[in-house]
Scaffold this motif. Structure first.
Motif, PDB file in Angstrom:
ATOM      1  N   ALA A 242       1.297  -8.868  -9.432  1.00  0.00           N
ATOM      2  CA  ALA A 242       1.728  -7.706 -10.222  1.00  0.00           C
ATOM      3  C   ALA A 242       0.579  -6.798 -10.628  1.00  0.00           C
ATOM      4  O   ALA A 242       0.758  -5.902 -11.458  1.00  0.00           O
ATOM      5  CB  ALA A 242       2.517  -8.135 -11.455  1.00  0.00           C
ATOM      6  N   GLN A 243      -0.603  -6.989 -10.040  1.00  0.00           N
ATOM      7  CA  GLN A 243      -1.753  -6.134 -10.362  1.00  0.00           C
ATOM      8  C   GLN A 243      -1.738  -4.891  -9.478  1.00  0.00           C
ATOM      9  O   GLN A 243      -1.426  -4.962  -8.287  1.00  0.00           O
ATOM     10  CB  GLN A 243      -3.053  -6.908 -10.184  1.00  0.00           C
ATOM     11  CG  GLN A 243      -4.265  -6.236 -10.822  1.00  0.00           C
ATOM     12  CD  GLN A 243      -5.479  -7.152 -10.841  1.00  0.00           C
ATOM     13  OE1 GLN A 243      -5.547  -8.136 -10.102  1.00  0.00           O
ATOM     14  NE2 GLN A 243      -6.443  -6.843 -11.684  1.00  0.00           N
ATOM     15  N   LEU A 244      -2.098  -3.747 -10.075  1.00  0.00           N
ATOM     16  CA  LEU A 244      -2.085  -2.470  -9.373  1.00  0.00           C
ATOM     17  C   LEU A 244      -3.492  -1.877  -9.383  1.00  0.00           C
ATOM     18  O   LEU A 244      -4.137  -1.820 -10.433  1.00  0.00           O
ATOM     19  CB  LEU A 244      -1.102  -1.506 -10.040  1.00  0.00           C
ATOM     20  CG  LEU A 244      -0.926  -0.127  -9.410  1.00  0.00           C
ATOM     21  CD1 LEU A 244      -0.150  -0.244  -8.108  1.00  0.00           C
ATOM     22  CD2 LEU A 244      -0.188   0.797 -10.375  1.00  0.00           C
ATOM     23  N   PHE A 245      -3.974  -1.429  -8.211  1.00  0.00           N
ATOM     24  CA  PHE A 245      -5.296  -0.838  -8.101  1.00  0.00           C
ATOM     25  C   PHE A 245      -5.206   0.560  -7.503  1.00  0.00           C
ATOM     26  O   PHE A 245      -4.522   0.766  -6.496  1.00  0.00           O
ATOM     27  CB  PHE A 245      -6.198  -1.677  -7.182  1.00  0.00           C
ATOM     28  CG  PHE A 245      -6.880  -2.827  -7.846  1.00  0.00           C
ATOM     29  CD1 PHE A 245      -8.005  -2.637  -8.628  1.00  0.00           C
ATOM     30  CD2 PHE A 245      -6.396  -4.109  -7.689  1.00  0.00           C
ATOM     31  CE1 PHE A 245      -8.633  -3.703  -9.242  1.00  0.00           C
ATOM     32  CE2 PHE A 245      -7.008  -5.187  -8.288  1.00  0.00           C
ATOM     33  CZ  PHE A 245      -8.135  -4.991  -9.075  1.00  0.00           C
TER      34      PHE A 245
ATOM     35  N   THR B  19      -2.504   3.527  -3.667  1.00  0.00           N
ATOM     36  CA  THR B  19      -2.372   2.489  -4.685  1.00  0.00           C
ATOM     37  C   THR B  19      -2.080   1.173  -3.987  1.00  0.00           C
ATOM     38  O   THR B  19      -1.312   1.112  -3.029  1.00  0.00           O
ATOM     39  CB  THR B  19      -1.245   2.805  -5.691  1.00  0.00           C
ATOM     40  OG1 THR B  19      -0.031   3.093  -5.000  1.00  0.00           O
ATOM     41  CG2 THR B  19      -1.613   3.980  -6.576  1.00  0.00           C
ATOM     42  N   LEU B  20      -2.737   0.119  -4.458  1.00  0.00           N
ATOM     43  CA  LEU B  20      -2.584  -1.227  -3.908  1.00  0.00           C
ATOM     44  C   LEU B  20      -1.907  -2.100  -4.957  1.00  0.00           C
ATOM     45  O   LEU B  20      -2.378  -2.184  -6.093  1.00  0.00           O
ATOM     46  CB  LEU B  20      -3.953  -1.796  -3.540  1.00  0.00           C
ATOM     47  CG  LEU B  20      -3.996  -3.244  -3.045  1.00  0.00           C
ATOM     48  CD1 LEU B  20      -3.282  -3.376  -1.706  1.00  0.00           C
ATOM     49  CD2 LEU B  20      -5.448  -3.714  -2.925  1.00  0.00           C
ATOM     50  N   PHE B  21      -0.809  -2.723  -4.590  1.00  0.00           N
ATOM     51  CA  PHE B  21      -0.031  -3.538  -5.523  1.00  0.00           C
ATOM     52  C   PHE B  21       0.249  -4.902  -4.910  1.00  0.00           C
ATOM     53  O   PHE B  21       0.596  -4.998  -3.727  1.00  0.00           O
ATOM     54  CB  PHE B  21       1.288  -2.843  -5.864  1.00  0.00           C
ATOM     55  CG  PHE B  21       2.186  -3.638  -6.779  1.00  0.00           C
ATOM     56  CD1 PHE B  21       1.886  -3.763  -8.129  1.00  0.00           C
ATOM     57  CD2 PHE B  21       3.325  -4.253  -6.289  1.00  0.00           C
ATOM     58  CE1 PHE B  21       2.709  -4.502  -8.974  1.00  0.00           C
ATOM     59  CE2 PHE B  21       4.161  -4.985  -7.120  1.00  0.00           C
ATOM     60  CZ  PHE B  21       3.848  -5.107  -8.475  1.00  0.00           C
TER      61      PHE B  21
ATOM     62  N   LEU C 271       0.847  -1.192   0.000  1.00  0.00           N
ATOM     63  CA  LEU C 271       0.000   0.000   0.000  1.00  0.00           C
ATOM     64  C   LEU C 271       0.880   1.238   0.000  1.00  0.00           C
ATOM     65  O   LEU C 271       1.829   1.333   0.776  1.00  0.00           O
ATOM     66  CB  LEU C 271      -0.911   0.034   1.231  1.00  0.00           C
ATOM     67  CG  LEU C 271      -2.339  -0.473   1.099  1.00  0.00           C
ATOM     68  CD1 LEU C 271      -3.078  -0.281   2.413  1.00  0.00           C
ATOM     69  CD2 LEU C 271      -3.096   0.209  -0.028  1.00  0.00           C
ATOM     70  N   ARG C 272       0.529   2.202  -0.856  1.00  0.00           N
ATOM     71  CA  ARG C 272       1.278   3.449  -0.929  1.00  0.00           C
ATOM     72  C   ARG C 272       0.305   4.623  -0.874  1.00  0.00           C
ATOM     73  O   ARG C 272      -0.674   4.652  -1.609  1.00  0.00           O
ATOM     74  CB  ARG C 272       2.101   3.522  -2.218  1.00  0.00           C
ATOM     75  CG  ARG C 272       2.860   4.841  -2.400  1.00  0.00           C
ATOM     76  CD  ARG C 272       3.645   4.843  -3.696  1.00  0.00           C
ATOM     77  NE  ARG C 272       4.243   6.144  -3.949  1.00  0.00           N
ATOM     78  CZ  ARG C 272       5.409   6.535  -3.476  1.00  0.00           C
ATOM     79  NH1 ARG C 272       6.112   5.709  -2.697  1.00  0.00           N
ATOM     80  NH2 ARG C 272       5.897   7.728  -3.754  1.00  0.00           N
TER      81      ARG C 272
END
Length: 283
Positions: free
Chosen positions: A115-118, A74-76, A35-36
């Protein structure tokens, strides 16, 4: 003596780990998910218009005496397998232990492939008197602090005998459409979501701003297009436009940044002046 030294060393190490865990970190990884925090902005309650105009009360909007913290994350998934995440894992905690969960709190879990980014926009409504707060990510037995903050004073509170923003757009300085165009197309890249106001039909995600002078004046009874633009820039969630790209419903709460935190009074006037003139042949 050696045993005592080891115990002191271990206890000191645990204290250091606890202290480190309590320090805010903009980016945290837990259980393979990362999480960023991209942006965190405090939103004030909408302006008080008295009996002239009543802004609609949106679901999830902060009530009287409350402030809303809008957080963009952003969730990665950095793991090799799929992982799950739920908004309720994020909690805003006060110094006295009181807690608030996201307005968009969902019980269903979000499944994230490797490797998915939300993008993850969330908001929290808290009392203006909440004091010091920390945004925590609680995942099972793991806990990390992402942000430390506190609610700001009212948007209309006086500082140094002056208000940060006047109630009316008419109180702003005279604006330059040319300077506003630079802000819209370059510095703030508003064109990325709204498309160019000078080209009919060019809309991407957010509402079209072509012909804004006419459309903006029809949004709320008794409110001019300039005032509507002004309050939309200060309080994006106060009114959600009826349609976005392809006449699809616009997202609520709004994902638009609060430009009152970034614009000067002159830049605010320039941007509004550009929006009012765009599509009408003005420079």
């Amino acid at each position: 003596m050696c045993v005592l030294a080891v115990l002191v060393s271990v206890s000191s190490g645990l204290w250091v780990l606890r202290a480190r865990a309590a320090q805010p970190r903009r980016e945290v990884e837990q259980g393979g998910l990362r999480l960023r925090v991209e942006q965190a902005t405090w939103l004030h309650e909408p302006m008080d218009h008295g009996d002239a105009v009543q802004l609609p009360a949106l679901q999830g909007a902060p009530g009287a005496g409350q402030r809303q913290l809008a957080v963009s994350l952003t969730l990665f998934n950095a793991a090799q397998g799929s992982g799950s995440f739920a908004a309720r894992e994020l909690v805003l905690t006060a110094e006295n232990g009181q807690q608030w969960f996201p307005v968009e709190r969902e019980e269903a879990r979000l499944w994230v492939r490797p490797a998915q980014l939300f993008p993850l926009p969330l908001s929290f409504n808290v009392p203006a008197s909440a004091g010091g707060l920390r945004l925590e990510w609680v995942r099972g037995e793991e806990r990390a602090v992402l942000l430390s903050t506190r609610p700001p004073p009212s948007a209309t509170s006086q500082a140094g005998g002056r208000e940060r923003w006047p109630q009316s757009a008419e109180a702003l300085p005279s604006g330059s459409p040319r300077a506003g165009a630079v802000l819209f197309h370059e510095r703030f890249a508003c064109v990325t979501c709204h498309g160019s106001p000078e080209r009919p039909g060019e809309v991407r995600v957010a509402p079209s701003l072509h012909g804004f002078a006419k459309a903006g004046a029809a949004r709320l009874p008794g409110m001019s297009a300039a005032q509507y633009a002004y309050e939309s820039l200060l309080f994006p969630g106060a009114f959600i436009a009826p349609g976005c790209a392809g006449d699809a419903p616009c997202q609520a709460p709004s994902l638009m940044p609060v430009y009152g935190d970034a614009l000067s009074s002159q830049e605010m006037a320039d941007l509004i002046s550009y929006l009012l003139g765009a599509g009408r042949g003005r420079p």
